[in-house]
Design an enzyme around this catalytic site. Structure first.
Site, PDB file in Angstrom:
ATOM      1  CG  ASN A  10      -2.891  -1.738  -2.856  1.00  0.00           C
ATOM      2  OD1 ASN A  10      -4.114  -1.611  -2.831  1.00  0.00           O
ATOM      3  ND2 ASN A  10      -2.089  -0.838  -3.421  1.00  0.00           N
ATOM      4  CD1 TRP A  11      -6.204  -7.808  -2.504  1.00  0.00           C
ATOM      5  CD2 TRP A  11      -8.408  -7.883  -2.083  1.00  0.00           C
ATOM      6  NE1 TRP A  11      -6.479  -9.000  -1.861  1.00  0.00           N
ATOM      7  CE2 TRP A  11      -7.813  -9.072  -1.589  1.00  0.00           C
ATOM      8  CE3 TRP A  11      -9.790  -7.709  -1.915  1.00  0.00           C
ATOM      9  CZ2 TRP A  11      -8.565 -10.081  -0.961  1.00  0.00           C
ATOM     10  CZ3 TRP A  11     -10.530  -8.713  -1.288  1.00  0.00           C
ATOM     11  CH2 TRP A  11      -9.919  -9.879  -0.825  1.00  0.00           C
ATOM     12  CE  LYS A  12      -1.770  -1.653  -6.871  1.00  0.00           C
ATOM     13  NZ  LYS A  12      -0.759  -1.339  -7.854  1.00  0.00           N
ATOM     14  CG  HIS A  93      -0.337   3.294  -3.987  1.00  0.00           C
ATOM     15  ND1 HIS A  93      -0.258   3.448  -5.346  1.00  0.00           N
ATOM     16  CD2 HIS A  93       0.063   2.029  -3.727  1.00  0.00           C
ATOM     17  CE1 HIS A  93       0.175   2.312  -5.880  1.00  0.00           C
ATOM     18  NE2 HIS A  93       0.373   1.431  -4.916  1.00  0.00           N
ATOM     19  CD  GLU A  95      -1.618   2.080  -8.519  1.00  0.00           C
ATOM     20  OE1 GLU A  95      -2.605   1.832  -7.798  1.00  0.00           O
ATOM     21  OE2 GLU A  95      -0.854   1.193  -8.964  1.00  0.00           O
ATOM     22  CD  GLU A 163       4.114   0.240  -3.214  1.00  0.00           C
ATOM     23  OE1 GLU A 163       3.876  -0.957  -3.237  1.00  0.00           O
ATOM     24  OE2 GLU A 163       3.267   1.116  -3.501  1.00  0.00           O
ATOM     25  N   GLY A 169       3.374  -2.891 -10.809  1.00  0.00           N
ATOM     26  CA  GLY A 169       2.529  -3.493 -11.843  1.00  0.00           C
ATOM     27  C   GLY A 169       3.248  -3.712 -13.162  1.00  0.00           C
ATOM     28  CB  SER A 209       6.986  -6.247 -10.033  1.00  0.00           C
ATOM     29  OG  SER A 209       6.269  -5.397 -10.918  1.00  0.00           O
ATOM     30  N   GLY A 231      -0.540  -6.975  -7.425  1.00  0.00           N
ATOM     31  CA  GLY A 231      -1.043  -8.050  -8.287  1.00  0.00           C
ATOM     32  C   GLY A 231      -1.066  -9.422  -7.624  1.00  0.00           C
TER      33      GLY A 231
END
Ligand code: PGA
Length: 246
Positions: A10-12, A93, A95, A163, A169, A209, A231
């Protein structure tokens, strides 16, 4: 084991320095046609889906709208990301749940719309630090799954990503014991809703993470079928090390 491991990057809202080279490097190491290797998907920002698809790595979207079309400024539909070359879509997600107030019901509507566009959905669930602290994590996440994953889910059209919000992160992954407990609970929740046959084969992956240093220990857990990698997916070498661990 009847479940082929699955690892998604997931490059976000980030792009590696040389995105095509990153995809090509992953493609050179991962054969998506070989069932003996993990299934791999990279989810770049939506504008890059068509640019990066067709290079030997499956590409996914990070979100889509529940409607097929209409007055939704700034949004893209499931059919649009599919037409751009996506085979998968991340939905729910944390976020997005936090920043846009996405509810379980809204996510379930997106999932249905994604299935219509023949996308495989990666449905994210996870507890907050407060829920973990108060001992509510398993109940909260099982309830989230029941409400976010609608009727019709199969091992082919849906992957569950656990998650924990506090692990994303943060550099602090959940412990193997915490992950093991939650994945077992989620598999039970899938069994309750969709039956034992589906529960046996549905992939439940862990995110938060994950790094080359901890991936092997996490992926070795019986009910962990791979990972959703943030990440570490921005560095192809690290991402490939995580894939190898699966
Ligand atoms: P992280 O992100 O690997 O950077 O913790 C995971 C995710 O948000 O999917």
């Amino acid at each position: 084991m009847t479940r082929r491991p699955f690892v998604a990057g997931n490059w976000k809202m980030n792009v590696p320095v040389a995105p095509e080279a990153a995809i090509d490097m992953i493609a050179s190491e991962v054969d998506s046609a070989d069932p003996g290797t993990p299934g791999v998907v990279i989810c770049p920002p939506a504008t890059m889906i068509s640019r990066l698809s067709g290079r030997g790595v499956r590409i996914g979207a990070q979100d889509c709208h529940a409607a097929a079309s209409g007055a939704h400024t700034g949004d893209v539909s499931a059919a649009m990301v599919a037409a751009a070359g996506a085979s998968h879509v991340i939905l729910g997600h944390s976020e997005r749940r936090a920043a846009y107030g996405e509810t379980d019901e809204a996510i379930a509507a997106k999932v249905k719309s994604a299935w219509k566009a023949e996308l495989t959905t990666i449905v994210c669930v996870g507890e907050s630090a407060a829920q973990r602290k108060s001992g509510d994590a398993v109940a909260a996440v099982s309830a989230q799954l029941a409400a976010s994953l609608p009727k019709g889910a199969t091992a082919a059209n849906a992957i569950v990503a656990y998650e924990p919000i506090w692990a994303i992160g943060s550099g602090e992954a959940a412990t193997p014991a915490q992950i093991d407990e939650m994945h077992k609970a989620l598999r039970e929740a899938v069994e309750k809703r969709f039956g034992g046959e589906v529960a046996k084969v549905m992939r439940i992956v862990y995110g938060g993470s994950v790094t080359p240093a901890n991936a092997a220990e996490i992926f070795a857990l019986e009910d962990v079928d791979g990972g959703l990698i943030g990440g570490a997916s921005l560095k192809p070498r690290d991402f490939l090390a995580v894939v190898k661990a699966a």
